[in-house]
Design a protein around this motif. Structure first.
Motif, PDB file in Angstrom:
ATOM      1  N   GLU A  92      -3.787  24.818  22.349  1.00 51.43           N
ATOM      2  CA  GLU A  92      -2.785  25.477  23.150  1.00 51.43           C
ATOM      3  C   GLU A  92      -1.382  25.250  22.595  1.00 51.43           C
ATOM      4  O   GLU A  92      -0.479  24.834  23.288  1.00 51.43           O
ATOM      5  N   GLU A  93      -1.164  25.538  21.327  1.00 54.78           N
ATOM      6  CA  GLU A  93       0.152  25.337  20.737  1.00 54.78           C
ATOM      7  C   GLU A  93       1.135  26.448  21.070  1.00 54.78           C
ATOM      8  O   GLU A  93       2.334  26.213  21.132  1.00 54.78           O
ATOM      9  N   VAL A  94       0.659  27.658  21.311  1.00 53.00           N
ATOM     10  CA  VAL A  94       1.559  28.788  21.554  1.00 53.00           C
ATOM     11  C   VAL A  94       2.546  28.522  22.692  1.00 53.00           C
ATOM     12  O   VAL A  94       3.736  28.791  22.550  1.00 53.00           O
ATOM     13  N   PRO A  95       2.113  27.962  23.829  1.00 53.44           N
ATOM     14  CA  PRO A  95       3.088  27.708  24.892  1.00 53.44           C
ATOM     15  C   PRO A  95       4.141  26.657  24.528  1.00 53.44           C
ATOM     16  O   PRO A  95       5.126  26.507  25.236  1.00 53.44           O
ATOM     17  N   LEU A  96       3.961  25.943  23.445  1.00 54.99           N
ATOM     18  CA  LEU A  96       4.932  24.922  23.035  1.00 54.99           C
ATOM     19  C   LEU A  96       6.077  25.498  22.196  1.00 54.99           C
ATOM     20  O   LEU A  96       6.912  24.757  21.696  1.00 54.99           O
ATOM     21  N   VAL A  97       6.138  26.807  22.051  1.00 53.98           N
ATOM     22  CA  VAL A  97       7.217  27.429  21.278  1.00 53.98           C
ATOM     23  C   VAL A  97       8.528  27.271  22.037  1.00 53.98           C
ATOM     24  O   VAL A  97       8.642  27.639  23.205  1.00 53.98           O
ATOM     25  N   SER A  98       9.513  26.729  21.353  1.00 57.26           N
ATOM     26  CA  SER A  98      10.830  26.477  21.942  1.00 57.26           C
ATOM     27  C   SER A  98      11.746  27.676  21.731  1.00 57.26           C
ATOM     28  O   SER A  98      11.954  28.117  20.596  1.00 57.26           O
ATOM     29  N   LEU A  99      12.302  28.196  22.802  1.00 52.20           N
ATOM     30  CA  LEU A  99      13.257  29.305  22.700  1.00 52.20           C
ATOM     31  C   LEU A  99      14.481  28.865  21.906  1.00 52.20           C
ATOM     32  O   LEU A  99      14.935  29.571  21.001  1.00 52.20           O
ATOM     33  N   LYS A 100      15.014  27.707  22.219  1.00 53.51           N
ATOM     34  CA  LYS A 100      16.188  27.189  21.518  1.00 53.51           C
ATOM     35  C   LYS A 100      15.907  27.040  20.019  1.00 53.51           C
ATOM     36  O   LYS A 100      16.718  27.422  19.178  1.00 53.51           O
ATOM     37  N   GLY A 101      14.742  26.506  19.679  1.00 54.13           N
ATOM     38  CA  GLY A 101      14.361  26.344  18.280  1.00 54.13           C
ATOM     39  C   GLY A 101      14.217  27.671  17.554  1.00 54.13           C
ATOM     40  O   GLY A 101      14.640  27.822  16.408  1.00 54.13           O
ATOM     41  N   MET A 102      13.620  28.649  18.214  1.00 51.58           N
ATOM     42  CA  MET A 102      13.462  29.974  17.599  1.00 51.58           C
ATOM     43  C   MET A 102      14.822  30.597  17.321  1.00 51.58           C
ATOM     44  O   MET A 102      15.059  31.149  16.245  1.00 51.58           O
ATOM     45  N   LEU A 103      15.732  30.515  18.293  1.00 56.94           N
ATOM     46  CA  LEU A 103      17.067  31.098  18.123  1.00 56.94           C
ATOM     47  C   LEU A 103      17.860  30.370  17.041  1.00 56.94           C
ATOM     48  O   LEU A 103      18.625  30.990  16.307  1.00 56.94           O
ATOM     49  N   LYS A 104      17.667  29.060  16.923  1.00 54.51           N
ATOM     50  CA  LYS A 104      18.391  28.266  15.920  1.00 54.51           C
ATOM     51  C   LYS A 104      18.084  28.733  14.499  1.00 54.51           C
ATOM     52  O   LYS A 104      18.970  28.851  13.666  1.00 54.51           O
ATOM     53  N   PHE A 105      16.819  29.026  14.215  1.00 56.07           N
ATOM     54  CA  PHE A 105      16.405  29.400  12.861  1.00 56.07           C
ATOM     55  C   PHE A 105      16.379  30.904  12.619  1.00 56.07           C
ATOM     56  O   PHE A 105      16.161  31.353  11.498  1.00 56.07           O
ATOM     57  N   TRP A 106      16.583  31.707  13.658  1.00 59.73           N
ATOM     58  CA  TRP A 106      16.370  33.150  13.564  1.00 59.73           C
ATOM     59  C   TRP A 106      17.198  33.813  12.452  1.00 59.73           C
ATOM     60  O   TRP A 106      16.656  34.504  11.602  1.00 59.73           O
ATOM     61  N   GLU A 107      18.495  33.635  12.475  1.00 50.71           N
ATOM     62  CA  GLU A 107      19.362  34.320  11.512  1.00 50.71           C
ATOM     63  C   GLU A 107      19.130  33.868  10.075  1.00 50.71           C
ATOM     64  O   GLU A 107      19.095  34.686   9.158  1.00 50.71           O
ATOM     65  N   GLU A 108      18.977  32.573   9.855  1.00 47.11           N
ATOM     66  CA  GLU A 108      18.864  32.077   8.477  1.00 47.11           C
ATOM     67  C   GLU A 108      17.579  32.510   7.780  1.00 47.11           C
ATOM     68  O   GLU A 108      17.535  32.578   6.566  1.00 47.11           O
ATOM     69  N   THR A 109      16.545  32.842   8.545  1.00 46.51           N
ATOM     70  CA  THR A 109      15.292  33.240   7.903  1.00 46.51           C
ATOM     71  C   THR A 109      15.346  34.661   7.340  1.00 46.51           C
ATOM     72  O   THR A 109      14.525  35.031   6.514  1.00 46.51           O
ATOM     73  N   TRP A 110      16.320  35.467   7.772  1.00 49.58           N
ATOM     74  CA  TRP A 110      16.480  36.829   7.249  1.00 49.58           C
ATOM     75  C   TRP A 110      16.974  36.811   5.809  1.00 49.58           C
ATOM     76  O   TRP A 110      16.684  37.711   5.034  1.00 49.58           O
ATOM     77  N   ALA A 111      17.763  35.816   5.469  1.00 45.00           N
ATOM     78  CA  ALA A 111      18.460  35.786   4.183  1.00 45.00           C
ATOM     79  C   ALA A 111      17.570  35.343   3.022  1.00 45.00           C
ATOM     80  O   ALA A 111      17.967  35.462   1.870  1.00 45.00           O
ATOM     81  N   GLU A 112      16.406  34.846   3.293  1.00 48.98           N
ATOM     82  CA  GLU A 112      15.525  34.351   2.239  1.00 48.98           C
ATOM     83  C   GLU A 112      14.989  35.509   1.382  1.00 48.98           C
ATOM     84  O   GLU A 112      14.809  36.615   1.877  1.00 48.98           O
ATOM     85  N   PRO A 113      14.696  35.235   0.096  1.00 51.19           N
ATOM     86  CA  PRO A 113      14.119  36.276  -0.760  1.00 51.19           C
ATOM     87  C   PRO A 113      12.788  36.804  -0.203  1.00 51.19           C
ATOM     88  O   PRO A 113      12.493  37.982  -0.305  1.00 51.19           O
ATOM     89  N   ASP A 114      12.003  35.910   0.376  1.00 59.60           N
ATOM     90  CA  ASP A 114      10.772  36.290   1.053  1.00 59.60           C
ATOM     91  C   ASP A 114      10.980  35.982   2.533  1.00 59.60           C
ATOM     92  O   ASP A 114      10.783  34.846   2.968  1.00 59.60           O
ATOM     93  N   PRO A 115      11.406  36.973   3.311  1.00 64.44           N
ATOM     94  CA  PRO A 115      11.727  36.712   4.720  1.00 64.44           C
ATOM     95  C   PRO A 115      10.536  36.150   5.491  1.00 64.44           C
ATOM     96  O   PRO A 115       9.392  36.518   5.248  1.00 64.44           O
TER      97      PRO A 115
END
Length: 138
Positions: free
Chosen positions: A1-24
């Motif tokens: 049951e790992e899916v319910p452990l997804v952190s909204l704050k954590g997702m938002l923290k990394f969201w923008e920076e993951t777009w800039a990678e050569p392999d998004p």
């Protein structure tokens, strides 16, 4: 049951920076207690921006994050919560919706399902593969 452990704050923290990678990719940030570990910890799982079959993962996750932030006004807590908006949801909370959409898929595209597929054997609570194996064995 790992899916319910997804952190909204954590997702938002990394969201923008993951777009800039050569392999998004999407960084899925989990927070909680995990098997064999003590205490609460962060686990970050990179997930492909798009699946090999072309499923646009980022588009769907983006829509969910937008809804949580802009519509619900949430930036902290769990990504998946119960009706009260605070209590962490459990995977079984989504089981009836999952079965509803699985039945809908079967009615619209029956060729995707083996003859005699027992839909009640499938559940998010147990492995989908186990459900398929159980259905085949019966």
């Amino acid at each position: 049951e790992e899916v319910p452990l997804v952190s909204l704050k954590g997702m938002l923290k990394f969201w923008e920076e993951t777009w800039a990678e050569p392999d998004p990719y999407i960084m899925v940030a989990l927070y909680g207690r995990f098997k064999g570990e003590t205490g609460f910890r962060w686990h970050c799982l990179p997930v492909s921006d798009k699946t090999r079959s072309g499923l646009p993962v980022r588009r769907w996750v983006s829509t969910l994050l937008w809804r949580r932030k802009e519509v619900q006004g949430r930036t902290n807590g769990w990504l998946f919560v119960k009706e009260d908006g605070k209590t962490r949801a459990q995977i079984r909370d989504y089981d009836s919706s999952f079965l509803h959409y699985l039945e809908l898929a079967k009615s619209r595209r029956p060729e995707l399902f083996s003859a005699g597929t027992l839909m009640h054997m499938f559940s998010l609570v147990r492995s989908l593969r186990r459900g398929a194996v159980l259905a085949t064995a019966e």
